[in-house]
Design a protein around this motif. Structure first.
Motif, PDB file in Angstrom:
ATOM      1  N   LEU A   1       0.835  -1.200   0.000  1.00  0.00           N
ATOM      2  CA  LEU A   1       0.000   0.000   0.000  1.00  0.00           C
ATOM      3  C   LEU A   1       0.877   1.260   0.000  1.00  0.00           C
ATOM      4  CD1 LEU A   1      -2.822   1.425   0.429  1.00  0.00           C
ATOM      5  CD2 LEU A   1      -2.262   1.359   2.880  1.00  0.00           C
ATOM      6  N   LEU A   2       1.868   1.293   0.884  1.00  0.00           N
ATOM      7  CA  LEU A   2       2.681   2.498   1.042  1.00  0.00           C
ATOM      8  C   LEU A   2       3.585   2.746  -0.157  1.00  0.00           C
ATOM      9  CD1 LEU A   2       3.619   2.131   4.824  1.00  0.00           C
ATOM     10  CD2 LEU A   2       1.809   3.529   3.815  1.00  0.00           C
ATOM     11  N   GLU A   3       3.906   1.686  -0.912  1.00  0.00           N
ATOM     12  CA  GLU A   3       4.767   1.848  -2.087  1.00  0.00           C
ATOM     13  C   GLU A   3       3.981   1.871  -3.394  1.00  0.00           C
ATOM     14  OE1 GLU A   3       7.670  -1.275  -1.843  1.00  0.00           O
ATOM     15  OE2 GLU A   3       8.899  -0.177  -0.379  1.00  0.00           O
ATOM     16  N   ASP A   4       2.659   1.671  -3.331  1.00  0.00           N
ATOM     17  CA  ASP A   4       1.816   1.596  -4.532  1.00  0.00           C
ATOM     18  C   ASP A   4       1.758   2.966  -5.217  1.00  0.00           C
ATOM     19  OD1 ASP A   4      -0.171   1.375  -6.449  1.00  0.00           O
ATOM     20  OD2 ASP A   4      -1.474   0.143  -5.179  1.00  0.00           O
ATOM     21  N   PRO A   5       2.218   3.079  -6.469  1.00  0.00           N
ATOM     22  CA  PRO A   5       2.180   4.376  -7.169  1.00  0.00           C
ATOM     23  C   PRO A   5       0.766   4.845  -7.463  1.00  0.00           C
ATOM     24  CG  PRO A   5       2.882   2.634  -8.664  1.00  0.00           C
ATOM     25  CD  PRO A   5       2.840   2.024  -7.297  1.00  0.00           C
ATOM     26  N   GLY A   6      -0.214   3.958  -7.322  1.00  0.00           N
ATOM     27  CA  GLY A   6      -1.600   4.335  -7.592  1.00  0.00           C
ATOM     28  C   GLY A   6      -2.359   4.798  -6.367  1.00  0.00           C
ATOM     29  N   VAL A   7      -1.715   4.809  -5.206  1.00  0.00           N
ATOM     30  CA  VAL A   7      -2.385   5.252  -3.973  1.00  0.00           C
ATOM     31  C   VAL A   7      -1.619   6.453  -3.414  1.00  0.00           C
ATOM     32  CG1 VAL A   7      -3.104   4.647  -1.629  1.00  0.00           C
ATOM     33  CG2 VAL A   7      -3.194   2.926  -3.454  1.00  0.00           C
ATOM     34  N   LEU A   8      -2.320   7.569  -3.260  1.00  0.00           N
ATOM     35  CA  LEU A   8      -1.703   8.781  -2.716  1.00  0.00           C
ATOM     36  C   LEU A   8      -1.667   8.688  -1.198  1.00  0.00           C
ATOM     37  CD1 LEU A   8      -0.637  11.696  -3.230  1.00  0.00           C
ATOM     38  CD2 LEU A   8      -3.001  12.471  -2.944  1.00  0.00           C
ATOM     39  N   LYS A   9      -0.473   8.877  -0.633  1.00  0.00           N
ATOM     40  CA  LYS A   9      -0.312   8.877   0.814  1.00  0.00           C
ATOM     41  C   LYS A   9      -0.186  10.322   1.314  1.00  0.00           C
ATOM     42  CE  LYS A   9       1.641   5.807  -0.819  1.00  0.00           C
ATOM     43  NZ  LYS A   9       1.433   4.910  -1.998  1.00  0.00           N
ATOM     44  N   ILE A  10      -1.074  10.715   2.221  1.00  0.00           N
ATOM     45  CA  ILE A  10      -1.079  12.082   2.757  1.00  0.00           C
ATOM     46  C   ILE A  10      -0.447  12.065   4.140  1.00  0.00           C
ATOM     47  CG2 ILE A  10      -2.522  14.055   3.393  1.00  0.00           C
ATOM     48  CD1 ILE A  10      -4.769  12.641   1.727  1.00  0.00           C
ATOM     49  N   GLY A  11       0.399  13.043   4.403  1.00  0.00           N
ATOM     50  CA  GLY A  11       0.986  13.160   5.732  1.00  0.00           C
ATOM     51  C   GLY A  11       1.137  14.606   6.143  1.00  0.00           C
ATOM     52  N   GLN A  12       1.310  14.811   7.425  1.00  0.00           N
ATOM     53  CA  GLN A  12       1.645  16.135   7.958  1.00  0.00           C
ATOM     54  C   GLN A  12       3.121  16.072   8.329  1.00  0.00           C
ATOM     55  OE1 GLN A  12       0.267  19.114   8.458  1.00  0.00           O
ATOM     56  NE2 GLN A  12       1.647  19.999   9.965  1.00  0.00           N
ATOM     57  N   ASN A  13       3.971  16.815   7.595  1.00  0.00           N
ATOM     58  CA  ASN A  13       5.430  16.669   7.685  1.00  0.00           C
ATOM     59  C   ASN A  13       5.793  15.210   7.415  1.00  0.00           C
ATOM     60  OD1 ASN A  13       8.146  17.238   8.066  1.00  0.00           O
ATOM     61  ND2 ASN A  13       8.032  17.046  10.289  1.00  0.00           N
ATOM     62  N   ILE A  14       5.347  14.717   6.277  1.00  0.00           N
ATOM     63  CA  ILE A  14       5.499  13.293   5.967  1.00  0.00           C
ATOM     64  C   ILE A  14       6.957  12.904   5.747  1.00  0.00           C
ATOM     65  CG2 ILE A  14       5.259  13.415   3.446  1.00  0.00           C
ATOM     66  CD1 ILE A  14       3.331  10.963   3.713  1.00  0.00           C
ATOM     67  N   LYS A  15       7.829  13.894   5.584  1.00  0.00           N
ATOM     68  CA  LYS A  15       9.259  13.592   5.451  1.00  0.00           C
ATOM     69  C   LYS A  15       9.759  12.779   6.654  1.00  0.00           C
ATOM     70  CE  LYS A  15      12.054  17.160   5.765  1.00  0.00           C
ATOM     71  NZ  LYS A  15      12.735  16.994   7.079  1.00  0.00           N
ATOM     72  N   TYR A  16       9.290  13.141   7.837  1.00  0.00           N
ATOM     73  CA  TYR A  16       9.674  12.407   9.043  1.00  0.00           C
ATOM     74  C   TYR A  16       9.214  10.950   8.940  1.00  0.00           C
ATOM     75  CZ  TYR A  16       9.691  10.890  13.929  1.00  0.00           C
ATOM     76  OH  TYR A  16       9.904  10.177  15.094  1.00  0.00           O
ATOM     77  N   ASP A  17       7.967  10.736   8.560  1.00  0.00           N
ATOM     78  CA  ASP A  17       7.428   9.370   8.471  1.00  0.00           C
ATOM     79  C   ASP A  17       8.143   8.571   7.390  1.00  0.00           C
ATOM     80  OD1 ASP A  17       5.034   9.875  10.325  1.00  0.00           O
ATOM     81  OD2 ASP A  17       4.807  11.427   8.808  1.00  0.00           O
ATOM     82  N   ARG A  18       8.556   9.240   6.307  1.00  0.00           N
ATOM     83  CA  ARG A  18       9.275   8.542   5.236  1.00  0.00           C
ATOM     84  C   ARG A  18      10.633   8.056   5.731  1.00  0.00           C
ATOM     85  NH1 ARG A  18       8.282  12.350  -0.044  1.00  0.00           N
ATOM     86  NH2 ARG A  18       8.539  10.479  -1.288  1.00  0.00           N
TER      87      ARG A  18
END
Length: 900
Positions: free
Chosen positions: A410-427
């Motif tokens: 799911l997290l790597e699927d190019p067809g699903v947009l992942k939304i985050g708040q300061n998602i750089k940290y989560d990445r």
């Protein structure tokens, strides 16, 4: 009129009942000041009128309307301008009250417009305070058996609490009844007036009785029942001073009671039936919100949609339902739901803010406004520290490896947009687990691109601004101070509510902010600069940079010896030893003992000894302040860099990993934290020594790529100044060229001092420097500095034209923009305070230049990784230091990488 706060109980008059069951009376002044102190003073209309308090007030009122379904009547009560009847009783009443803040006064009419736009009665009456109006409505409501909720935390209104009347704190929604009043004052509500009268109130200048505080007042009133009875029995008071004060100030106590007692029987400005709750009309409400640029509220209320769509839930109104995921089957159902929708919000919970050292504790997902879950992975039993398992005593968690394996597609699927708040940290967190999260959207960056310079971009503030919602704070779930625990020790139900809320709020914010990009014409800035840069920065943070611990240790020892030598010299010059790091002791030596001129004491009573003061003294030829400046510089280098960087070396990687902040500087510039690797000084020998401690890995070379004079080049381009553009095209020394123009010196005869002066002018001009500032920089008198600036503008007239144009544009629009379309808001450009206005004008001149420079290097940073890969090169981008990029390059590829 009777002077009573508690009208006599009366049988409800059903015959004349106005058709209300529950009336809310909002203390308008309390709401205004809550909003004023709650929000940063950064929002304004394009004409410069501040709106931040009015915006907060509107949000608070909308939240109240949304959360009080039992309400069928409402009014907002305001204080009328001018004096009240209390000033006739006591002319000095409220004499100590400060003037209304300058940036709040113009917002009061907007606040009243907000009340009208929401179709709520707004009531004020000349000669009376809002509290008296509220008291009179309470008295009338009691006659009809109507429940009343007073929305305020003002202690003066607590005398009204009783049967059928309660107060609601506007900050947290807590209801305050008789018990809460008893706890605060030590007496029942009907005796609060007497306690206040004895105690007095310095804020309103109610005199009270000297020497009697709240507790003593409460004890006396509990014993005697009222001020009148107390004053009739002062001979029974055993404490001599207290007895004397009560006797001496008896009339003052009686007057104080008249001041604090609310008038409960004034003629009502509007009859009770007029206070029935009514829905706001969309037309007037939309007009008000548009006029004040409250666009986030427009989107939240769905006023920008077709009327047929407005019945649907908005991101702000959807009810929240949070799930705790404790088995793989439930997790897979959530993953399938996110996959089917093609979009989900993602948030990680960890044990630290340091993404390279933090331990992953859990993951939360949201798939719709109000629909979110939390997947605990590594919570431990706080009593024993062991991992929670599936035994009867401990709740179950999905095994970490199983959960991550299920989440990875799911997290790597190019067809699903992942939304985050300061998602750089989560990445970064998930990249350490072998998961590369992509594609992404970031609500923090969306807010930053849309509203840089207006407000902060943290989740709590964005939820408050755009959703009218107060999020759960970390301290509420994990404690604070020494008792704070890491998130893995938080119980699962509490963790679910906190973590799922983060994902939910992020999803809701995305639904509101993303559509605004097109309207604001910020799509390109977001999609080509900020969003792709997030992944680049995450990779850079993970790589870090190698530092030589032995070099740092050697420098720390060297700096310690240098400080010791300076201390010896400083003590000799001072004539005694003292604590050099103490501004108080240093000031006493410089100005009291040595008698140096120019000492100024601050509010603390100590002399100022900041760098500017010491530099001024050193310029006069005094050695002691010069040596203290040297000592401070070496001390800072040692503590901030050579000592601290040794502690910052990650034990797993052997490298230092900074964190880049994308959403801080309104101009778009990146900042570096934990540790800050952008501010290492390079103009001093000591600073250059610290940079030498940064080294390449074995087999690699550090390569620095730097833009030359980029801000001056941009200034020449944006101002379309022919002489400067020609100098750059011909690769002249730009500072020498300026010196030649301004000082009339041939390039061949240029001396270093003249060039340095021209350099100060070049950079000073684009920062909007004043003659005073330039005089300080060059060590010349103000008249000469003014002449230099005038000559500069004569030689480069388009620079002056650019500066004037930018200031005028900012005054008209409230913002400026970069060459690439980034909008930088200048909210105080029309401030009536000269210092703020002058600062904003300088920002309007410099921000487009500095912001364009930031955009240029961000564009390079997003393009370099792909260019390196396409060229088959193995260089790694490690650091960005403003206009400079640092790479780690294999020895054999240095030349090819340099060309690229």
């Amino acid at each position: 009129m009777a002077e009573t706060a508690q009208p006599a109980d009366s049988t409800p008059d059903s015959a004349s009942a106005p058709g209300l069951n529950h009336l809310y009376l909002v203390d308008g002044s309390g709401y205004i000041f809550r909003a004023y102190h709650k929000l940063p003073p950064t929002m304004s209309r394009p004409d410069g009128t501040p709106t931040f308090a009015a915006y907060g007030f509107t949000n608070m009122l909308l939240k109240l309307l949304r959360e009080t379904s039992e309400r069928d009547g409402i009014a907002v009560i305001f204080d009328a301008a001018g004096e009240s009847f209390r000033n006739e009783i006591y002319p000095d009443y409220k004499a100590n009250r400060p003037e209304m803040p300058e940036d709040l006064a113009p917002q009061i009419p907007i606040v009243k417009d907000a009340v009208r736009a929401l179709n709520i009665p707004g009531i004020e009456e000349q000669g009376y305070e809002a509290d008296d109006i509220i008291a009179s409505y309470v008295a009338e409501a009691r006659k009809h058996g109507i429940q009343v909720t007073i929305v305020s935390s003002d202690k003066d209104l607590m005398q009204l609490v009783g049967e059928g009347v309660e107060m609601m704190d506007p900050m947290d929604g807590r209801m305050l009844g008789v018990e809460a009043v008893q706890k605060k004052f030590g007496v029942a509500p009907d005796k609060v007036v007497d306690v206040q009268a004895l105690w007095g109130d310095s804020t309103d200048n109610v005199p009270g009785v000297p020497g009697i505080g709240q507790k003593i007042a409460a004890d006396l009133i509990e014993q005697y029942g009222s001020i009148e009875e107390l004053l009739a029995h002062t001979d029974e008071i055993k404490q001599k001073k207290r007895r004397e004060n009560l006797e001496q100030y008896a009339d003052q106590a009686r007057v104080s009671k008249k001041l604090v007692q609310l008038r409960g029987d004034m003629d009502l400005p509007r009859p009770l039936p007029d206070l029935r709750a009514r829905e706001p009309e969309s037309g007037p409400l939309l007009e008000f919100l548009q006029e004040n640029a409250f666009n986030s509220i427009i989107g939240r209320l769905g006023l920008d949609k077709d009327p047929s769509e407005k019945a649907e839930e908005t991101p702000a109104t959807a009810e929240a339902h949070y799930t705790l995921v404790q088995d793989l089957a439930t997790l897979q159902a959530w993953i399938a739901e996110a996959d089917a929708k093609g979009v989900c919000a993602v948030d990680t919970e960890t044990t630290s803010l340091d993404a390279l050292r933090a331990k992953l504790v859990g993951v939360s997902l949201a798939t719709a406004p109000g629909r979110a879950c939390y997947i605990p992975l590594a919570h431990v039993d706080p009593r024993g520290g062991g991992l929670l398992d599936s035994s009867s005593e401990n709740p179950k968690q999905v095994p970490v490896d199983d959960a991550l394996a299920a989440l990875r597609p799911l997290l790597e699927d190019p067809g699903v947009l992942k939304i985050g708040q300061n998602i750089k940290y989560d990445r970064v967190i998930l990249a350490r687990q072998g998961i590369r999260v992509d594609p992404i959207d970031d609500t923090m960056l969306l807010s930053y691109v849309l509203d840089a310079g207006r407000h902060g971009h943290g989740l709590d503030e964005l939820a408050r601004l755009h959703l009218g919602f107060e999020t759960r704070k970390y301290e509420e779930v994990a404690g604070s101070g020494k008792s704070q625990v890491t998130f893995d020790k938080v119980d699962l139900d509490t963790a679910r509510d906190y973590a799922a809320e983060d994902a939910d709020v992020t999803y809701r914010l995305h639904a509101l902010l993303k559509p605004r990009l097109l309207e604001a014409r910020m799509v390109t800035v977001y999609e080509t600069l900020e969003r792709p840069l997030s992944m680049v920065l995450a990779d850079m943070e993970r790589r870090g940079i190698k530092v030589d611990r032995e070099i740092l240790k050697g420098l720390s020892d060297e700096f310690a010896r240098r400080m010791a030598d300076l201390e010896t010299e400083i003590y000799k010059l001072a004539g005694r030893s003292f604590t050099i790091g103490s501004p108080k002791q240093l000031g006493e030596i410089l100005f009291d003992e040595m008698g140096l001129q120019g000492g100024k004491k601050g509010k603390s009573g100590s002399y100022s000894t900041d760098a500017e003061v010491l530099q001024g003294l050193a310029a006069q030829g005094h050695n002691l302040p010069a040596r203290v400046l040297d000592w401070r510089q070496v001390q800072k280098l040692k503590s901030t860099y050579t000592d601290a960087l040794q502690d910052d070396i990650n034990p797993e990687t052997g490298r230092v990993h900074t964190a880049y902040q994308q959403a801080v500087a309104s101009t778009g510039r990146l900042s570096s934290t934990d540790p800050n690797l952008q501010n290492i000084p390079i103009r001093t020998e000591e600073g250059r020594k610290i940079r030498r401690a940064f080294v390449a890995a074995d087999g690699y070379t550090l390569l620095s790529a730097d833009y030359s004079q980029i801000e001056l080049r941009l200034a020449a381009h944006m101002a379309d100044e022919p002489a400067l553009k020609k100098a750059f095209r011909e690769e002249q020394d730009i500072h020498a060229a300026t010196a030649s123009e301004v000082f009339g010196v041939d390039l061949d005869a240029m001396d270093p001092a003249t060039r340095r002066s021209a350099k100060a002018i070049n950079f000073g001009i684009i920062y909007g420097i004043s003659p005073y500032g330039l005089a300080q920089n060059l060590g010349i008198d103000q008249g000469a500095a003014k002449q230099y600036i005038q000559t500069y503008f004569e030689r480069y007239p388009n620079i002056k034209k650019y500066m004037d144009t930018m200031k005028a544009y900012a005054r008209e629009h409230g913002h400026v923009h970069t060459l690439f379309g980034r909008r930088i808001h200048i909210p105080e450009i029309a401030s009536k305070q000269p210092a703020r206005r002058s600062f904003s004008e300088r920002a309007a001149i410099n921000a487009p230049i500095q912001g364009s420079a930031a955009d240029v290097i961000k564009r390079a940073m997003t393009r370099v990784p792909r260019a390196l890969a396409e060229a088959g090169l193995n260089a790694r981008m490690l650091l960005q230091v403003h206009d400079e990029l640092i790479f780690e390059v294999p020895h054999a590829e240095v030349e090819a990488t340099s060309k690229l």
